[in-house]
Design a protein around this motif. Sequence first.
Motif, PDB file in Angstrom:
ATOM      1  N   UNK A 231       0.817  -1.210   0.000  1.00 41.24           N
ATOM      2  CA  UNK A 231       0.000   0.000   0.000  1.00 41.24           C
ATOM      3  C   UNK A 231       0.852   1.261   0.000  1.00 41.24           C
ATOM      4  N   UNK A 232       2.018   1.199   0.620  1.00 42.29           N
ATOM      5  CA  UNK A 232       2.877   2.381   0.720  1.00 42.29           C
ATOM      6  C   UNK A 232       3.469   2.776  -0.623  1.00 42.29           C
ATOM      7  N   UNK A 233       3.804   1.779  -1.465  1.00 36.78           N
ATOM      8  CA  UNK A 233       4.452   2.127  -2.738  1.00 36.78           C
ATOM      9  C   UNK A 233       3.895   1.394  -3.952  1.00 36.78           C
ATOM     10  N   UNK A 234       3.649   0.100  -3.877  1.00 28.95           N
ATOM     11  CA  UNK A 234       3.336  -0.649  -5.082  1.00 28.95           C
ATOM     12  C   UNK A 234       1.946  -0.328  -5.633  1.00 28.95           C
ATOM     13  N   UNK A 235       0.989  -0.111  -4.753  1.00 30.64           N
ATOM     14  CA  UNK A 235      -0.382   0.144  -5.196  1.00 30.64           C
ATOM     15  C   UNK A 235      -0.462   1.368  -6.108  1.00 30.64           C
ATOM     16  N   UNK A 236       0.127   2.469  -5.701  1.00 29.80           N
ATOM     17  CA  UNK A 236       0.074   3.678  -6.499  1.00 29.80           C
ATOM     18  C   UNK A 236       1.281   3.877  -7.391  1.00 29.80           C
ATOM     19  N   UNK A 237       2.459   3.816  -6.814  1.00 32.40           N
ATOM     20  CA  UNK A 237       3.701   4.107  -7.543  1.00 32.40           C
ATOM     21  C   UNK A 237       3.923   3.136  -8.700  1.00 32.40           C
ATOM     22  N   UNK A 238       3.581   1.858  -8.498  1.00 33.14           N
ATOM     23  CA  UNK A 238       3.782   0.836  -9.519  1.00 33.14           C
ATOM     24  C   UNK A 238       2.488   0.423 -10.219  1.00 33.14           C
ATOM     25  N   UNK A 239       1.392   1.135  -9.986  1.00 34.50           N
ATOM     26  CA  UNK A 239       0.120   0.890 -10.689  1.00 34.50           C
ATOM     27  C   UNK A 239      -0.462  -0.489 -10.400  1.00 34.50           C
ATOM     28  N   UNK A 240      -0.184  -1.027  -9.231  1.00 41.13           N
ATOM     29  CA  UNK A 240      -0.756  -2.319  -8.820  1.00 41.13           C
ATOM     30  C   UNK A 240      -2.044  -2.037  -8.049  1.00 41.13           C
ATOM     31  N   UNK A 241      -3.033  -1.512  -8.757  1.00 38.00           N
ATOM     32  CA  UNK A 241      -4.122  -0.830  -8.055  1.00 38.00           C
ATOM     33  C   UNK A 241      -5.489  -1.484  -8.182  1.00 38.00           C
ATOM     34  N   UNK A 242      -5.542  -2.799  -8.411  1.00 38.27           N
ATOM     35  CA  UNK A 242      -6.854  -3.444  -8.372  1.00 38.27           C
ATOM     36  C   UNK A 242      -7.452  -3.316  -6.983  1.00 38.27           C
ATOM     37  N   UNK A 243      -6.625  -3.560  -5.993  1.00 34.07           N
ATOM     38  CA  UNK A 243      -7.010  -3.436  -4.589  1.00 34.07           C
ATOM     39  C   UNK A 243      -5.782  -3.051  -3.784  1.00 34.07           C
ATOM     40  N   UNK A 244      -6.024  -2.418  -2.671  1.00 39.31           N
ATOM     41  CA  UNK A 244      -4.973  -2.246  -1.675  1.00 39.31           C
ATOM     42  C   UNK A 244      -4.863  -3.540  -0.856  1.00 39.31           C
ATOM     43  N   UNK A 245      -3.740  -3.713  -0.190  1.00 40.34           N
ATOM     44  CA  UNK A 245      -3.607  -4.858   0.716  1.00 40.34           C
ATOM     45  C   UNK A 245      -4.700  -4.818   1.774  1.00 40.34           C
ATOM     46  N   UNK A 246      -5.020  -3.649   2.266  1.00 44.94           N
ATOM     47  CA  UNK A 246      -6.042  -3.517   3.308  1.00 44.94           C
ATOM     48  C   UNK A 246      -7.426  -3.900   2.811  1.00 44.94           C
TER      49      UNK A 246
END
Length: 332
Positions: A231-246
């Motif tokens: 959530x800190x970097x991969x979700x937004x920075x790397x466009x891994x944004x289907x879901x957050x870990x949370x």
Amino acid sequence: MTATQSSSEAFEYKPVALNERITSDGSSRWPVEAGRYRLVVARACPWANRSVIVRRLLGLEPALSMGLAGPLHDERSWRFHLDPDNRDPVLGIEYLGEAYRKADPGFDAGITVPAVVEIATGKVVTNGFQQLTLDFSTQWTALHRDGAPDLYPVEHRAEIDEINQAVYEDVNIGVYKCGFTNSQEAYEQAYRALFARLDALSERLATQRFLVGDTITEADIRLWVTLVRFDAVYHGHFKCNRQKLTEMPVLWAYARDLFQTPGFGDTIDFEQIKQHYYGVHTDINPTRVVPLGPDVRNWLTPHGREALGGRPFGDGTPPGPPPEGERVPPIS
């Protein structure tokens, strides 16, 4: 490891360049020896984080000192900019690249962490991150603490290896494949593989506390270092944004369970993680603006995974607190 772009614009990794081993069985020219080597890591790096966790759990701190590169670096390599005089206090170097070039004056491959340096000569012995932690478990046994857990049990090694390979391809470097590719097609392929793997892992972990057997193993460590940065970097920075870990209930509870286990969360500095990814990857984030979020206090909330049973350290015991000079800021 070194990131590259292929002709198809898909993200690739080059293999590490100094892939020797430190062994106790005479199979290499580098013997296991207390006080001979220094492990150089960075809090930001997931590959280095694996070695920090295994070193903690096995109690290798007295035998293997640790140098901490800061989160920022330039074309000259990882730098010890958090140390007095911007130099590692044991090796006396400003840039990790200096130790690589002592080992090989013509070295021109990727200067990566973790790296193990022979203190007397100042030469890098190995940056073989895939084998390093396995050797900590199997070759450094004479220097393990009393109560050290078995992170690579013989009876489960084939299963651990199989999971590690899948997690490496789809998750560990899967997030990098999403973040660094210049191709829409390659990005979408990596994105789908990442979340398909996370879904499969979630299904597996819905009914068992750890990935293999009923104790923490190398497989959990390798998956967790990516999850804790998600959530800190991969979700937004790397466009891994289907879901957050949370937003992935099973994996979020699993990740919190380990975060709250001695040897895991006490190795994490979220600020350094964000400073590195957002401050160094200027192709992705040219402004170098580092986000203030997310709020990480939720890592300390109850996870409920104890209901699945399991014995985190098996027949062993939890590690003691980190040495004074290796402690990270507490979540507040």
